[in-house]
Design a protein around this motif. Sequence first.
Motif, PDB file in Angstrom:
ATOM      1  N   VAL A 301       0.826  -1.208   0.000  1.00 53.62           N
ATOM      2  CA  VAL A 301       0.000   0.000   0.000  1.00 53.62           C
ATOM      3  C   VAL A 301       0.865   1.266   0.000  1.00 53.62           C
ATOM      4  O   VAL A 301       0.426   2.334   0.412  1.00 53.62           O
ATOM      5  N   ALA A 302       2.087   1.146  -0.498  1.00 51.41           N
ATOM      6  CA  ALA A 302       2.980   2.309  -0.536  1.00 51.41           C
ATOM      7  C   ALA A 302       2.381   3.444  -1.355  1.00 51.41           C
ATOM      8  O   ALA A 302       2.571   4.622  -1.045  1.00 51.41           O
ATOM      9  N   GLY A 303       1.639   3.099  -2.401  1.00 45.36           N
ATOM     10  CA  GLY A 303       1.029   4.126  -3.225  1.00 45.36           C
ATOM     11  C   GLY A 303       0.006   4.948  -2.477  1.00 45.36           C
ATOM     12  O   GLY A 303      -0.277   6.092  -2.838  1.00 45.36           O
ATOM     13  N   LEU A 304      -0.575   4.379  -1.425  1.00 43.00           N
ATOM     14  CA  LEU A 304      -1.580   5.068  -0.622  1.00 43.00           C
ATOM     15  C   LEU A 304      -0.968   5.758   0.597  1.00 43.00           C
ATOM     16  O   LEU A 304      -1.686   6.229   1.470  1.00 43.00           O
ATOM     17  N   CYS A 305       0.343   5.803   0.631  1.00 39.36           N
ATOM     18  CA  CYS A 305       1.046   6.354   1.793  1.00 39.36           C
ATOM     19  C   CYS A 305       1.580   7.756   1.487  1.00 39.36           C
ATOM     20  O   CYS A 305       2.196   7.983   0.453  1.00 39.36           O
ATOM     21  N   ASN A 306       1.322   8.678   2.399  1.00 41.27           N
ATOM     22  CA  ASN A 306       1.952  10.003   2.365  1.00 41.27           C
ATOM     23  C   ASN A 306       2.996  10.053   3.476  1.00 41.27           C
ATOM     24  O   ASN A 306       2.795  10.677   4.520  1.00 41.27           O
ATOM     25  N   ARG A 307       4.079   9.350   3.274  1.00 38.02           N
ATOM     26  CA  ARG A 307       5.129   9.287   4.289  1.00 38.02           C
ATOM     27  C   ARG A 307       5.614  10.684   4.616  1.00 38.02           C
ATOM     28  O   ARG A 307       5.900  11.480   3.715  1.00 38.02           O
TER      29      ARG A 307
END
Length: 345
Positions: A301-307
């Motif tokens: 779910v990295a694409g859905l992450c705003n790190r």
Amino acid sequence: MSLSLWERVREAAGCPLSVIFVLTNRCNLRCPHCYCPKPETDELSTGEVSQLLQQMKDAGVFRVTFTGGEPLLREDLLELVAEAHRLRFIIHLKTNGTRIVDGMAARLRDLGLTSMDVSLYSVNKDAHDRFVGAEGSFDAAVNAADAFWAAGGDVQVNMTIMNWNAREVPLMLDLCAAHGWKCGIDGRMTATQQGDAAPLQYQASLDTLAPAIEAQLHRGILSLDGMASCIRSGEEQVCSAGIEAVVILPDGEVWPCLTLPWSMGNVRHTPFRNIVVNSPVVERIRNIRWADSPACVTCDVAGLCNRCPAEAFRAHGDEKGFTPTDCLLAEARARAMGLPRDRGR
């Protein structure tokens, strides 16, 4: 990948096109989740702010956001809005709305204010007033938003999702739609600028965040399709702080964002353009890559992450890492979209 028009203009200007100007840290409310520090007395004067606005214009800045604290505690706010309008900035105001009374909204609009954000934390006025510590705050904020909208301004009501109000998101969306306001929803709690983690006690859980995000998706207020299909490249830049915008604090310190306490310089000692162009702080941010955290690159779910490097730095002194809140928000977005529960770390 081709650059957007905004990106091309920014590259030509060589500096951020947007400035968030914290005019004061003073506030008439006592919101327990606030990340602002205690008020200081060394605020930039009216003359200093006016000179700085001219420097910003000369550097190529397009948009200025006046915020606080509560910016209307500055007695010169109307004068500063008028000066920003004279210089042809797009002008935005973030306020709690409680001091916009007696025709102030129309006056601000006449002076050139383009848009306004007003904070509401509940659709129940008693709950909102208890949280901010001031009776009558809900009604004042609603009246301010209505008055500015009636004057032809653009209004967004912002709600921070917390453990006590997350289930009210559908009702807040209804309230905003009924009044003609836009609605902004934020699910991230942050520590104070001094690193006090007390506000984190209000962080909403996965079970309450996901339905709140799902409500926004169903209303068409939020779309995550682009994020969901995103594959994070190891060399992809994580953060645009200091690149898209910078923050000027009340005493003239320049930070890359409101929550990353890295001084780029002080406008009382150095011209604005000299601070923001070729800043070593910005280069440090540019060099934060997804590959710095291998687990993030391989996360489903990295694409859905705003790190958020600022949160990572304040949590454990390493801007190249991540925080549990980053993972929580990404997982909540995945659940809201109906993706498998076992995705992510």
